[in-house]
Motif scaffolding. Structure first.
Motif, PDB file in Angstrom:
ATOM      1  N   LEU A 325       7.126  -5.100  -1.807  1.00  0.00           N
ATOM      2  CA  LEU A 325       6.528  -4.388  -2.931  1.00  0.00           C
ATOM      3  C   LEU A 325       5.499  -3.364  -2.451  1.00  0.00           C
ATOM      4  O   LEU A 325       5.387  -2.266  -3.024  1.00  0.00           O
ATOM      5  CB  LEU A 325       5.882  -5.386  -3.886  1.00  0.00           C
ATOM      6  N   THR A 326       4.768  -3.708  -1.407  1.00  0.00           N
ATOM      7  CA  THR A 326       3.794  -2.771  -0.841  1.00  0.00           C
ATOM      8  C   THR A 326       4.497  -1.531  -0.290  1.00  0.00           C
ATOM      9  O   THR A 326       4.031  -0.398  -0.486  1.00  0.00           O
ATOM     10  CB  THR A 326       2.980  -3.446   0.272  1.00  0.00           C
ATOM     11  N   ALA A 327       5.627  -1.729   0.422  1.00  0.00           N
ATOM     12  CA  ALA A 327       6.366  -0.600   0.976  1.00  0.00           C
ATOM     13  C   ALA A 327       6.876   0.314  -0.140  1.00  0.00           C
ATOM     14  O   ALA A 327       6.823   1.546  -0.030  1.00  0.00           O
ATOM     15  CB  ALA A 327       7.523  -1.096   1.833  1.00  0.00           C
ATOM     16  N   LEU A 328       7.380  -0.281  -1.232  1.00  0.00           N
ATOM     17  CA  LEU A 328       7.858   0.524  -2.358  1.00  0.00           C
ATOM     18  C   LEU A 328       6.722   1.310  -2.996  1.00  0.00           C
ATOM     19  O   LEU A 328       6.872   2.496  -3.321  1.00  0.00           O
ATOM     20  CB  LEU A 328       8.519  -0.386  -3.396  1.00  0.00           C
ATOM     21  N   GLN A 329       5.572   0.666  -3.165  1.00  0.00           N
ATOM     22  CA  GLN A 329       4.440   1.357  -3.771  1.00  0.00           C
ATOM     23  C   GLN A 329       3.890   2.433  -2.844  1.00  0.00           C
ATOM     24  O   GLN A 329       3.450   3.494  -3.289  1.00  0.00           O
ATOM     25  CB  GLN A 329       3.347   0.345  -4.115  1.00  0.00           C
ATOM     26  N   ARG A 330       3.940   2.181  -1.533  1.00  0.00           N
ATOM     27  CA  ARG A 330       3.477   3.195  -0.575  1.00  0.00           C
ATOM     28  C   ARG A 330       4.338   4.454  -0.688  1.00  0.00           C
ATOM     29  O   ARG A 330       3.828   5.568  -0.648  1.00  0.00           O
ATOM     30  CB  ARG A 330       3.530   2.626   0.842  1.00  0.00           C
ATOM     31  N   ARG A 331       5.652   4.273  -0.810  1.00  0.00           N
ATOM     32  CA  ARG A 331       6.531   5.436  -0.973  1.00  0.00           C
ATOM     33  C   ARG A 331       6.220   6.167  -2.270  1.00  0.00           C
ATOM     34  O   ARG A 331       6.185   7.397  -2.312  1.00  0.00           O
ATOM     35  CB  ARG A 331       7.998   4.986  -0.970  1.00  0.00           C
ATOM     36  N   ALA A 332       6.018   5.406  -3.344  1.00  0.00           N
ATOM     37  CA  ALA A 332       5.694   6.040  -4.628  1.00  0.00           C
ATOM     38  C   ALA A 332       4.383   6.816  -4.528  1.00  0.00           C
ATOM     39  O   ALA A 332       4.257   7.918  -5.066  1.00  0.00           O
ATOM     40  CB  ALA A 332       5.612   4.972  -5.721  1.00  0.00           C
ATOM     41  N   ASN A 333       3.410   6.258  -3.842  1.00  0.00           N
ATOM     42  CA  ASN A 333       2.135   6.960  -3.672  1.00  0.00           C
ATOM     43  C   ASN A 333       2.304   8.242  -2.858  1.00  0.00           C
ATOM     44  O   ASN A 333       1.669   9.264  -3.139  1.00  0.00           O
ATOM     45  CB  ASN A 333       1.116   6.056  -2.987  1.00  0.00           C
ATOM     46  N   ARG A 385      -4.232   2.500  -6.087  1.00  0.00           N
ATOM     47  CA  ARG A 385      -4.117   3.898  -5.669  1.00  0.00           C
ATOM     48  C   ARG A 385      -3.038   4.615  -6.481  1.00  0.00           C
ATOM     49  O   ARG A 385      -3.205   5.762  -6.892  1.00  0.00           O
ATOM     50  CB  ARG A 385      -3.766   3.948  -4.186  1.00  0.00           C
ATOM     51  N   GLY A 386      -1.916   3.926  -6.702  1.00  0.00           N
ATOM     52  CA  GLY A 386      -0.857   4.516  -7.509  1.00  0.00           C
ATOM     53  C   GLY A 386      -1.309   4.789  -8.937  1.00  0.00           C
ATOM     54  O   GLY A 386      -0.953   5.820  -9.523  1.00  0.00           O
ATOM     55  N   TRP A 387      -2.102   3.892  -9.495  1.00  0.00           N
ATOM     56  CA  TRP A 387      -2.623   4.092 -10.849  1.00  0.00           C
ATOM     57  C   TRP A 387      -3.517   5.319 -10.905  1.00  0.00           C
ATOM     58  O   TRP A 387      -3.460   6.119 -11.840  1.00  0.00           O
ATOM     59  CB  TRP A 387      -3.380   2.835 -11.278  1.00  0.00           C
ATOM     60  N   ARG A 388      -4.361   5.490  -9.883  1.00  0.00           N
ATOM     61  CA  ARG A 388      -5.233   6.667  -9.862  1.00  0.00           C
ATOM     62  C   ARG A 388      -4.442   7.945  -9.736  1.00  0.00           C
ATOM     63  O   ARG A 388      -4.764   8.970 -10.372  1.00  0.00           O
ATOM     64  CB  ARG A 388      -6.218   6.552  -8.692  1.00  0.00           C
TER      65      ARG A 388
END
Length: 391
Positions: A325-333, A385-388
């Motif tokens: 999940l962290t890797a997916l969110q890192r890509r989204a960020n 970070r993604g939310w921001r």
């Protein structure tokens, strides 16, 4: 089309054949030029050195063709229709940033350095500046230079004509790497190694693995180790460590995982040093991920057997889920424009190094629980970070 003209002095002592980081300087020059978008390469050799066949053969094996010519007139026949030709001095190893800047400049443009004592190894072009070893010229000018060359040095002749035409100047803050002899080649090799440091590395890769890797790379260069071999060995060790964890061999799990992390970085850095793509990089990365998943599940399974509490197996399954999940969110960020991640975030290569001191001090239970907490904190950071970024 962007073309490049390189020069190699006659004889076996030419700097183009100087060994640097396991291969010849010529191979470093060519691979950097190809990576910068050069589509055609012309090498001006004069009398053909027999030792030139080996580096040209290695380049051809990677589908890089070089048109080797003996005289500037021969080069002119091949460059006449090229409106943009990168002229590279013998022994000069420009970095990608400089090549990109020069390729985007107007023709003609010369990269220059201030005429200062520390730049005395570079050719002076007037009272204020020295040539930094790279220039952008028009291919038609090569024909004119060839017609009046006489006994003049071909590269200097092309440079002087560009200066006389009022070529633009790209002033550099620091000179490119220069390898004219064994001493300067050693300094260039150290500069190449420093230049391959990865800005996105985590704390373990930056402060534990990188010093070990940079110490080991010069030992590997004389052996001409291909980047694939440390990468392939890393994949095997990662899978072996994961299987050892399933079998209940906890130190048999951790030691191979640590070695695999080091070998993966060695493979990436060797690939960067040689400006070559790491073969099967995706397979090597996936094998490392699979080894970590097996290690986490195996450690959780072993602790469940020791304690009779199924929660340990749950933690062992939770850790790879958190990392995924962290890797997916890192890509989204990254898609959202997020850059400059802190070094403390959990990444795959950080997990074995984190587990080592915790397992030694607090035991394997504390190690698995600590890794889950570390991964959860990283995931929370990325989500925040993604939310921001969304806002």
């Amino acid at each position: 089309m962007l073309t490049a003209l390189l020069a190699a002095a006659e004889g076996v002592e030419t700097p183009a054949l100087q060994p640097v980081a396991g291969v010849t300087l010529l191979e470093h020059q060519v691979r950097r030029l190809v990576a910068a978008g050069v589509e055609r390469l012309v090498l001006l050799t004069g009398e053909w050195p027999v030792t030139l066949a080996a580096p040209l053969g290695r380049l051809r094996a990677d589908h890089i063709a070089i048109d080797a010519v003996r005289t500037l007139a021969d080069a002119a026949d091949r460059l006449a229709a090229s409106p943009r030709v990168l002229l590279v001095a013998e022994g000069c190893l420009p970095d990608r940033a400089l090549l990109d800047r020069l390729a985007a400049a107007a023709v003609p443009t010369i990269a220059t350095l201030p005429d200062a004592p520390e730049h005395q190894d570079w050719e002076r072009i007037d009272a204020q500046a020295r040539w930094a070893g790279v220039a952008l010229i028009d291919g038609s000018r090569v024909i004119e230079a060839a017609s009046m060359l006489g006994e003049w040095d071909p590269v200097s002749t092309l440079l002087r004509r560009a200066v006389q035409e009022g070529a633009g100047r790209l002033m550099l803050d620091a000179p490119p790497l220069l390898a004219m002899d064994a001493g300067s080649a050693a300094a260039a090799e150290a500069g190449i190694i420093r230049g391959t440091r990865e800005a996105h590395e985590g704390w373990a890769a930056r402060w534990i693995e990188a010093p070990l890797v940079e110490w080991s790379l010069p030992l590997l260069f004389p052996r001409s180790i291909e980047p694939l071999w440390p990468g392939a060995l890393a994949a095997l060790l990662a899978l072996g460590g994961g299987l050892a964890a399933v079998a209940g061999l906890r130190w048999g799990m951790l030691v191979p995982l640590l070695a695999a992390a080091l070998l993966r970085l060695i493979g990436r850095r060797l690939s960067a040093v040689q400006a070559r793509a790491l073969p099967h990089a995706q397979i090597i990365a996936r094998a490392g991920d699979a080894g970590l998943v097996l290690a986490s599940l195996g450690l959780g399974l072993g602790l469940m057997r020791d304690t009779g509490q199924w929660g340990w197996l749950l933690l062992g399954a939770l850790l790879p889920l958190e990392m995924m999940l962290t890797a997916l969110q890192r890509r989204a960020n990254a898609w959202g424009g997020g850059v400059g991640e802190p070094a403390w975030l959990a990444r795959g290569d950080e997990l074995p190094w984190t587990l080592l001191p915790v397992a030694v001090v607090g035991g394997w239970k504390a190690g698995l629980a600590g890794l889950c907490g570390y991964a959860a904190a990283t995931l929370a950071f990325q989500l925040r970070r993604g939310w921001r970024l969304m806002r």
